[in-house]
Each structure stands twice: as C-alpha cells, then as structure tokens.
Scaffold this motif. Structure first.
Motif, mmCIF file in Angstrom:
data_model
loop_
_atom_site.group_PDB
_atom_site.id
_atom_site.type_symbol
_atom_site.label_atom_id
_atom_site.label_comp_id
_atom_site.label_asym_id
_atom_site.label_seq_id
_atom_site.Cartn_x
_atom_site.Cartn_y
_atom_site.Cartn_z
ATOM 1 N N LYS A 1 0.557 -1.392 0.186
ATOM 2 C CA LYS A 1 0.055 -0.011 -0.139
ATOM 3 C C LYS A 1 0.883 1.392 0.291
ATOM 4 O O LYS A 1 0.653 2.087 0.274
ATOM 5 C CB LYS A 1 -0.828 -0.170 1.517
ATOM 6 N N ASN A 2 2.135 1.366 -0.241
ATOM 7 C CA ASN A 2 3.052 2.152 -0.236
ATOM 8 C C ASN A 2 3.948 2.616 -1.612
ATOM 9 O O ASN A 2 4.670 2.403 -2.034
ATOM 10 C CB ASN A 2 3.902 1.834 0.622
ATOM 11 N N CYS A 3 2.534 2.694 -2.349
ATOM 12 C CA CYS A 3 3.206 3.629 -3.815
ATOM 13 C C CYS A 3 3.187 4.456 -4.269
ATOM 14 O O CYS A 3 2.996 5.289 -3.513
ATOM 15 C CB CYS A 3 1.712 2.599 -4.927
ATOM 16 N N GLU A 4 4.287 4.474 -5.238
ATOM 17 C CA GLU A 4 5.145 5.925 -5.110
ATOM 18 C C GLU A 4 4.100 5.913 -6.892
ATOM 19 O O GLU A 4 4.513 7.518 -7.398
ATOM 20 C CB GLU A 4 5.952 5.909 -5.817
ATOM 21 N N TYR A 5 2.945 5.408 -7.335
ATOM 22 C CA TYR A 5 2.864 5.282 -8.592
ATOM 23 C C TYR A 5 4.032 5.654 -9.296
ATOM 24 O O TYR A 5 3.441 6.781 -10.640
ATOM 25 C CB TYR A 5 1.371 6.536 -8.337
ATOM 26 N N CYS A 6 4.872 5.481 -9.695
ATOM 27 C CA CYS A 6 5.924 5.622 -10.744
ATOM 28 C C CYS A 6 5.403 4.664 -12.173
ATOM 29 O O CYS A 6 6.118 4.917 -13.021
ATOM 30 C CB CYS A 6 6.782 4.854 -10.156
ATOM 31 N N PHE A 7 4.787 3.208 -11.776
ATOM 32 C CA PHE A 7 5.061 2.546 -12.603
ATOM 33 C C PHE A 7 6.147 1.908 -13.655
ATOM 34 O O PHE A 7 6.030 1.277 -14.273
ATOM 35 C CB PHE A 7 3.963 3.107 -13.876
ATOM 36 N N GLY A 8 6.978 2.317 -12.465
ATOM 37 C CA GLY A 8 8.065 1.271 -13.278
ATOM 38 C C GLY A 8 8.034 -0.209 -13.214
ATOM 39 O O GLY A 8 8.633 -0.829 -14.227
ATOM 40 N N CYS A 9 7.247 -0.826 -12.120
ATOM 41 C CA CYS A 9 7.292 -2.708 -12.371
ATOM 42 C C CYS A 9 6.056 -2.953 -13.534
ATOM 43 O O CYS A 9 6.137 -3.408 -14.647
ATOM 44 C CB CYS A 9 6.395 -3.236 -10.563
ATOM 45 N N TYR A 10 5.745 -1.997 -13.756
ATOM 46 C CA TYR A 10 4.491 -2.047 -15.364
ATOM 47 C C TYR A 10 4.662 -2.128 -15.855
ATOM 48 O O TYR A 10 4.924 -3.281 -16.774
ATOM 49 C CB TYR A 10 3.408 -1.097 -14.969
ATOM 50 N N HIS A 11 5.839 -1.314 -16.101
ATOM 51 C CA HIS A 11 6.036 -0.719 -17.804
ATOM 52 C C HIS A 11 7.848 -1.758 -17.585
ATOM 53 O O HIS A 11 8.177 -2.280 -18.872
ATOM 54 C CB HIS A 11 7.023 0.614 -18.104
ATOM 55 N N ASN A 12 8.153 -2.126 -17.048
ATOM 56 C CA ASN A 12 9.328 -3.414 -16.901
ATOM 57 C C ASN A 12 9.062 -4.430 -17.179
ATOM 58 O O ASN A 12 10.236 -5.742 -16.651
ATOM 59 C CB ASN A 12 10.984 -2.777 -15.827
ATOM 60 N N CYS A 13 7.768 -5.549 -16.535
ATOM 61 C CA CYS A 13 7.366 -6.412 -16.341
ATOM 62 C C CYS A 13 8.274 -7.636 -17.714
ATOM 63 O O CYS A 13 7.528 -6.630 -18.451
ATOM 64 C CB CYS A 13 5.679 -6.570 -16.046
#
Length: 252
Positions: free
Chosen positions: A208-220
């Motif tokens: 629940k401590n997301c930075e909203y950077c979407f690094g995980c989303y874009h690099n999976c």
C-alpha cells in the motif's frame, strides 16, 4: 556538478545523463541515509506526478541539506506541466535555498490509467527532446537565471495539488498482478523505489506504499502487471535507458 534525480521509466534519468555531472539517485540517497549535498552546481531532475513533484522527492528535499552556488530544477512531463515547478521551488525556498533556474521537458506520457501508451509513444520527435535538453544544459553551464512564469490557471490548479495527489491518485491507480503468467523474476520487486513489492510463495504482492511511478508495470518482461484503467498493456521505458540502470537507481 551533482544532480539529484528520481526516475520511474527512465525519462528523468535520460535528462540527467544528458546534462551530465555526478548523478545521485534519490531513492538510493534515502536508502543510504545521505542528506548532505555540496557542490558548486547542484540540480534536481524528476518527473511531474499529478502536477507536482513525486512524494519520494518531496520527502527527500524536506530533509536534505544542500550547499551550492547555483541550484537548478528540471522536471519531465507528458501532457501538461501546469504549476509543477512552484511547489518544489517553494519547498527549497523555505529551506533558505535560492533556485537560480527551473525548466521542463516534454516527453512521452507513460501513465496508463489515463493515457494510451501506444499513441503517446508516437507523439514525440526525439530530436526536439534532445534539443530542448541541450538548451537547458547550456543555460545551466552558463549559469543563466530563468523560470517559467506561472499563469493564473496554473496557480489555481496548484492550490489543490496535495488533494489531487493524495486522494485521486490512490483511487485512479489500481494495479494488479496476473500470477498465472508471472515467472517470479523479481524485476518488479527490484525496481520499486519504495520496496512496496514483496515475493511470496504465490508470487509478488503489491503493498500500500506505492509511489505511482509504474516502473513495475512498464518493465515486467511477461506483461503480468496491469492497471484496471489501462487502454492496452503497452509498455514504455525510455529507449536510451537500460533496465539495469533503473534497478540500480531504485532498488531498496
């Protein structure tokens, strides 16, 4: 010259690299408890998140002690920058720091809950981006004084940025992981600047401590991470930045 930077998908890191100097990742500075920065020229390069600076940048700047003869701020944005420079300049001013120069660079908007990433990729001429960065670099090396004037619309929008960031983002961003195609490669865990993803026997779990950077989303590499508002599962990473660079910048 030292540049304090934060990047989720590589845009701000690319700008920092093009400007040059000693690049210092803000997540790594926090991790290593480094809050004293001194140099002749010090810069801050980060993305615009919901019309303001990312929370992780704000948290670091509230604690850091900066000693410099020339201080600059450059922010990358995708659609509108509005009054994004004002909160960060005001924060630094309250700490007794004078910001000599501030500017923005328009780059690919990679926020999937709102934008079609595939279409966003097609919008920009990389030559124009590089020219803008080169102009900013020359301004900094010449120690020019410059700030983008904040118009009335920007000032009005800026008033509610804290509410927008804290309330709206937490409702807009709805990330989830398809564990059926996840191969437990740990990239999402390693690229998270908040250490917000943990690996379990059932696969990665987003906290629940997301930075909203979407690094995980874009690099999976398997495309296993989705957002409920996405138009498609198109991914984005700045073409000049390697995955390893992002992991080295953000791993907690």
């Amino acid at each position: 010259m030292k540049i304090l930077y934060f990047t989720g998908t590589g845009n701000s890191l690319y700008v920092a690299k093009k400007i040059g100097g000693d690049l210092l990742s803000i997540p790594q500075l926090i991790k290593n408890n480094q809050y004293n920065i001194e140099d002749d020229i010090v810069g801050i390069v980060c993305p615009v998140y919901c019309m303001t600076m990312p929370n992780i940048v704000k948290e670091y700047l509230q604690k850091v002690e900066i000693s410099a003869n020339y201080l600059f701020v450059v922010m990358t944005y995708g659609t509108e920058f509005y009054g994004c420079l004002e909160p960060i300049k005001r924060l630094l001013t309250k700490k007794g720091l004078y910001v000599n120069y501030s500017n923005v660079v328009l780059m690919t908007d990679n926020f999937p809950p709102i934008h079609d990433i595939k279409k966003e990729k097609e919008k920009h001429d990389n030559r124009l981006i590089d020219q803008k960065i080169e102009n900013i670099k020359n301004d900094i090396l010449r120690r020019n004084e410059y700030h983008i004037p904040a118009n009335l619309k920007n000032k009005v929008i800026e008033i509610g940025y804290d509410i927008i960031y804290k309330v709206i983002l937490s409702h807009i961003v709805r990330l989830y992981i398809n564990t059926n195609i996840c191969n437990n490669c740990n990239i999402c865990r390693d690229i998270c600047p908040r250490g917000n993803i943990i690996m379990t026997d059932e696969g990665p779990v987003i906290g629940k401590n997301c930075e909203y950077c979407f690094g995980c989303y874009h690099n999976c590499p398997r495309g296993a991470i989705h957002d409920k508002g996405e138009t498609n599962n198109e991914h984005y990473r700045n073409q000049n930045i390697k995955l390893l660079e992002l992991i080295q910048s953000n791993k907690q």
